[in-house]
Design a protein around this motif. Structure first.
Motif, PDB file in Angstrom:
ATOM      1  N   PHE A  62       2.975   6.940  -7.063  1.00 15.86           N
ATOM      2  CA  PHE A  62       3.138   5.765  -8.062  1.00 15.86           C
ATOM      3  C   PHE A  62       3.008   4.411  -7.443  1.00 15.86           C
ATOM      4  N   LEU A  63       3.718   4.442  -6.171  1.00 20.62           N
ATOM      5  CA  LEU A  63       3.744   2.809  -5.543  1.00 20.62           C
ATOM      6  C   LEU A  63       2.275   2.651  -5.284  1.00 20.62           C
ATOM      7  N   SER A  64       1.471   3.755  -4.917  1.00 21.24           N
ATOM      8  CA  SER A  64       0.056   3.505  -4.177  1.00 21.24           C
ATOM      9  C   SER A  64      -0.838   3.073  -5.453  1.00 21.24           C
ATOM     10  N   ILE A  65      -0.645   3.808  -6.619  1.00 27.05           N
ATOM     11  CA  ILE A  65      -1.328   3.512  -7.643  1.00 27.05           C
ATOM     12  C   ILE A  65      -1.156   2.309  -8.150  1.00 27.05           C
ATOM     13  N   LEU A  66      -0.079   1.705  -8.180  1.00 27.13           N
ATOM     14  CA  LEU A  66       0.548   0.271  -8.762  1.00 27.13           C
ATOM     15  C   LEU A  66       0.105  -0.825  -7.972  1.00 27.13           C
ATOM     16  N   GLY A  67       0.138  -0.400  -6.447  1.00 26.15           N
ATOM     17  CA  GLY A  67      -0.261  -1.386  -5.596  1.00 26.15           C
ATOM     18  C   GLY A  67      -1.765  -1.715  -5.733  1.00 26.15           C
ATOM     19  N   ARG A  68      -2.489  -0.584  -5.798  1.00 21.27           N
ATOM     20  CA  ARG A  68      -4.036  -0.873  -5.716  1.00 21.27           C
ATOM     21  C   ARG A  68      -4.279  -1.400  -7.125  1.00 21.27           C
ATOM     22  N   ARG A  69      -3.611  -1.091  -8.200  1.00 20.05           N
ATOM     23  CA  ARG A  69      -3.994  -1.749  -9.665  1.00 20.05           C
ATOM     24  C   ARG A  69      -3.648  -3.245  -9.299  1.00 20.05           C
ATOM     25  N   ASP A  70      -2.572  -3.436  -8.775  1.00 23.71           N
ATOM     26  CA  ASP A  70      -2.187  -4.933  -8.844  1.00 23.71           C
ATOM     27  C   ASP A  70      -2.964  -5.586  -7.728  1.00 23.71           C
ATOM     28  N   ALA A  71      -3.338  -5.042  -6.714  1.00 22.82           N
ATOM     29  CA  ALA A  71      -4.537  -5.741  -5.910  1.00 22.82           C
ATOM     30  C   ALA A  71      -5.736  -5.928  -6.600  1.00 22.82           C
ATOM     31  N   SER A  72      -6.139  -5.271  -7.372  1.00 24.74           N
ATOM     32  CA  SER A  72      -7.552  -5.209  -7.898  1.00 24.74           C
ATOM     33  C   SER A  72      -7.578  -6.591  -8.979  1.00 24.74           C
ATOM     34  N   LEU A  73      -6.354  -6.419  -9.598  1.00 31.21           N
ATOM     35  CA  LEU A  73      -6.066  -7.477 -10.447  1.00 31.21           C
ATOM     36  C   LEU A  73      -6.153  -8.818 -10.051  1.00 31.21           C
ATOM     37  N   LYS A  74      -5.385  -9.034  -8.941  1.00 28.92           N
ATOM     38  CA  LYS A  74      -5.410 -10.445  -8.156  1.00 28.92           C
ATOM     39  C   LYS A  74      -6.671 -10.554  -7.278  1.00 28.92           C
ATOM     40  N   GLN A  75      -7.554  -9.657  -7.321  1.00 35.44           N
ATOM     41  CA  GLN A  75      -8.688  -9.499  -6.520  1.00 35.44           C
ATOM     42  C   GLN A  75      -8.175  -9.889  -4.817  1.00 35.44           C
ATOM     43  N   ASP A  76      -7.213  -9.126  -4.372  1.00 31.06           N
ATOM     44  CA  ASP A  76      -7.010  -9.311  -3.156  1.00 31.06           C
ATOM     45  C   ASP A  76      -8.033  -8.701  -2.233  1.00 31.06           C
ATOM     46  N   GLY A  77      -8.516  -9.326  -1.200  1.00 24.10           N
ATOM     47  CA  GLY A  77      -9.338  -8.849  -0.344  1.00 24.10           C
ATOM     48  C   GLY A  77      -8.544  -7.802   0.662  1.00 24.10           C
ATOM     49  N   ASN A  78      -7.876  -6.940   0.194  1.00 23.86           N
ATOM     50  CA  ASN A  78      -7.013  -6.032   0.887  1.00 23.86           C
ATOM     51  C   ASN A  78      -6.835  -6.610   2.474  1.00 23.86           C
ATOM     52  N   SER A  79      -6.356  -7.714   2.508  1.00 27.05           N
ATOM     53  CA  SER A  79      -5.880  -8.157   3.807  1.00 27.05           C
ATOM     54  C   SER A  79      -4.456  -8.395   4.103  1.00 27.05           C
ATOM     55  N   GLY A  80      -3.974  -7.851   5.013  1.00 29.96           N
ATOM     56  CA  GLY A  80      -2.497  -7.895   5.501  1.00 29.96           C
ATOM     57  C   GLY A  80      -1.631  -6.832   4.544  1.00 29.96           C
ATOM     58  N   PRO A  81      -0.386  -6.894   4.723  1.00 33.68           N
ATOM     59  CA  PRO A  81       0.334  -6.003   3.743  1.00 33.68           C
ATOM     60  C   PRO A  81       0.338  -6.378   2.503  1.00 33.68           C
ATOM     61  N   MET A  82       0.585  -5.348   1.469  1.00 39.65           N
ATOM     62  CA  MET A  82       0.502  -5.442   0.008  1.00 39.65           C
ATOM     63  C   MET A  82       1.923  -5.585  -0.353  1.00 39.65           C
ATOM     64  N   VAL A  83       1.761  -6.724  -1.235  1.00 42.10           N
ATOM     65  CA  VAL A  83       3.089  -7.133  -1.952  1.00 42.10           C
ATOM     66  C   VAL A  83       3.079  -6.989  -3.571  1.00 42.10           C
ATOM     67  N   PHE A  84       3.691  -6.435  -4.189  1.00 45.94           N
ATOM     68  CA  PHE A  84       3.780  -6.438  -5.664  1.00 45.94           C
ATOM     69  C   PHE A  84       5.136  -6.119  -5.980  1.00 45.94           C
ATOM     70  N   ASP A  85       5.348  -6.419  -7.248  1.00 49.73           N
ATOM     71  CA  ASP A  85       6.550  -6.356  -8.058  1.00 49.73           C
ATOM     72  C   ASP A  85       6.409  -4.729  -9.108  1.00 49.73           C
ATOM     73  N   ALA A  88      -7.431  10.665   1.793  1.00 47.43           N
ATOM     74  CA  ALA A  88      -7.725   9.380   2.065  1.00 47.43           C
ATOM     75  C   ALA A  88      -8.238   8.361   1.059  1.00 47.43           C
ATOM     76  N   ASP A  89      -9.405   9.095   0.353  1.00 49.31           N
ATOM     77  CA  ASP A  89     -10.091   8.107  -0.581  1.00 49.31           C
ATOM     78  C   ASP A  89      -9.514   7.765  -1.699  1.00 49.31           C
ATOM     79  N   GLY A  90      -8.269   8.382  -2.026  1.00 43.57           N
ATOM     80  CA  GLY A  90      -7.383   7.722  -3.102  1.00 43.57           C
ATOM     81  C   GLY A  90      -7.769   8.361  -4.401  1.00 43.57           C
ATOM     82  N   GLY A  91      -7.216   7.810  -5.428  1.00 46.16           N
ATOM     83  CA  GLY A  91      -7.757   8.429  -6.643  1.00 46.16           C
ATOM     84  C   GLY A  91      -7.865   7.293  -7.847  1.00 46.16           C
ATOM     85  N   VAL A  92      -8.248   7.934  -8.901  1.00 43.66           N
ATOM     86  CA  VAL A  92      -8.472   7.128 -10.245  1.00 43.66           C
ATOM     87  C   VAL A  92      -7.413   6.813 -11.173  1.00 43.66           C
ATOM     88  N   PHE A  93      -6.900   5.614 -11.386  1.00 41.58           N
ATOM     89  CA  PHE A  93      -5.955   5.576 -12.257  1.00 41.58           C
ATOM     90  C   PHE A  93      -6.017   4.334 -12.879  1.00 41.58           C
TER      91      PHE A  93
END
Lengths: 247, 247
Positions: free
Chosen positions: B162-185, B241-246
């Motif tokens: 759940f956290l992984s999906i949510l984090g990735r969704r969140d990162a893609s919304l704010k277009q994070d260049g996945n640099s450094g630790p991931m932070v989300f609410d 490792a590749d992760g999934g769709v959500f």
DNA sequence: GTAAATCTTTGACCCAGATCAAGTGGGGTT
DNA sequence: AACCCCACTTGATCTGGGTCAAAGATTTAC
């Protein structure tokens, strides 16, 4: 890996699937192209039709036999995410691969269309895209209903849900005027049922026995099921009386 | 039951959703009709946007806020079958009702189209139907991936997924260049997370604590999550490792 | 017809997660 | 500041379903 038989058949008159799948409209004028590009493909029980991640160059409907869609974790845990019965459509127009394995559970024959021409035809024939959308929405509803089963139901309810869905599917295929007790064959081993329901095969076996003991079902051999009272079964499944969608 | 606010807005420039949803193409010539029939709708946290079984006379995208799709059994057991984040599409073109409740979890604003004209437009604009089909296939993939989570994963793996999906969704919304630790609410209470994951709120709480203790995540307050090492989290989730769709 | 390979049932035991029951802590309200 | 309200945490205990193990029961192979 698998070398499926492949036979070209000139018409769709032997597809028992007119009413559900795309193939349903083979005779419509605008879809003569479908007729032209159609071909049949057979697989033996146990064969993997498509491997997860592989590209899939066709779409099609199941004519006879049964296949499963399964996802597997590295450590071998597997979850069945779909069951393909005769008349079900397989394929992801616009997608190149599948995220799950498609495995033939019994010998199976499918009515296929190569993806390229199919998609081309789709682009020119709006109502086919709409039909596809409709079918995909059905599958989505079914998947979501199954999420409730997997997430919140007890083992007994899971088994009852499975039997109820299967029985209804079976009855609609052979157009039973739901008169009298419902009889059908389980197309899956106890283990495969477990993979569908998120249970072990032992638990499946125990709950089947329990349902039999409680008179909810009768077993003739290991695979033939009789349901004397459908509403009783649905009650056991924890469903609303109206029942649910499942493709 | 609910009397939502309803405001007409003349253009879509404030929709942060161009890239995913149908609304993405508001400016295309052939879709000017969309622009014409579009309107905004807001709901307060806790409001039920659509009740299971109700007819739904619109389709739309989430502009801001969060909503959930939930199914409930008579005895109150509930399973969340989908999570609507900003940019997600809601709606079942060609269907009159929903088989689940849609509930606003936070205050939410949606960009809506009345269903009739939307469908009419769909019929005339083939690529919209195809876009819809594509989105529905995404949702189907997500639902099936979730079936694996619900059916076969342990509580810890469920939380990590759940956290992984949510984090990735969140990162893609704010277009994070996945640099450094991931932070989300976390947009959900522990109970709602439980309803998503097929767990009780106590188990969710315990597993969150355990993941924190093991250094997989950090918690700032109850809701703010930091993931120092994404690949570690995905490993905990049992994913490839590749992760999934959500969606 | 017998052996081998499956599939299925059943039993004994165990454990992850549910249930029941107190606490804890932060954010509003007056 | 004192109170309340909720969301959350933590502990103690229970239990449904998993695990391990050993027989049946069918089917397939020779």
């Amino acid at each position: 890996m698998n070398a499926p038989n492949q036979t070209i058949s000139p018409n769709c008159s032997d597809c028992p699937i007119r009413h559900r799948a795309v193939c349903a409209r083979c005779e419509a004028d605008e879809l003569q192209t479908l007729e032209a590009i159609k071909y049949y493909r057979s697989f033996e029980a146990g064969q993997t039709i498509i491997w997860s991640g592989d590209k899939m160059d066709f779409v099609g409907s199941v004519v006879s036999g049964i296949a499963t869609l399964t996802q597997t974790m590295e450590d071998g845990r597997t979850q069945m995410v779909g069951l393909l019965l005769p008349s079900d459509f397989v394929g992801r127009p616009g997608r190149s691969g599948t995220p799950y394995d498609v495995v033939a559970t019994t010998d199976i024959t499918m009515c296929c269309f190569r993806k390229k021409p199919f998609e081309q035809m789709m682009a020119n024939t709006p109502h086919v895209a709409q039909r596809l959308l409709e079918m995909t929405l059905d599958e989505l509803d079914a998947a979501r209903e199954w999420m409730l089963v997997l997430g919140r139901k007890t083992a007994r309810e899971k088994i009852a849900s499975f039997l109820s869905i299967l029985g209804r599917r079976d009855a609609s295929l052979k157009q039973d005027g739901n008169s009298g007790p419902m009889v059908f064959d389980l197309p899956l081993t106890r283990e495969a049922m477990g993979d569908y329901l998120g249970l072990t095969l032992e638990t499946v076996s125990r709950q089947m026995t329990a349902l039999k003991k409680d008179g909810v079902i009768t077993l003739d051999g290991k695979r033939r099921v009789t349901v004397p009272d459908m509403s009783r079964l649905m009650e056991e499944a924890g469903d609303d009386a109206d029942g649910g969608v499942f493709a």
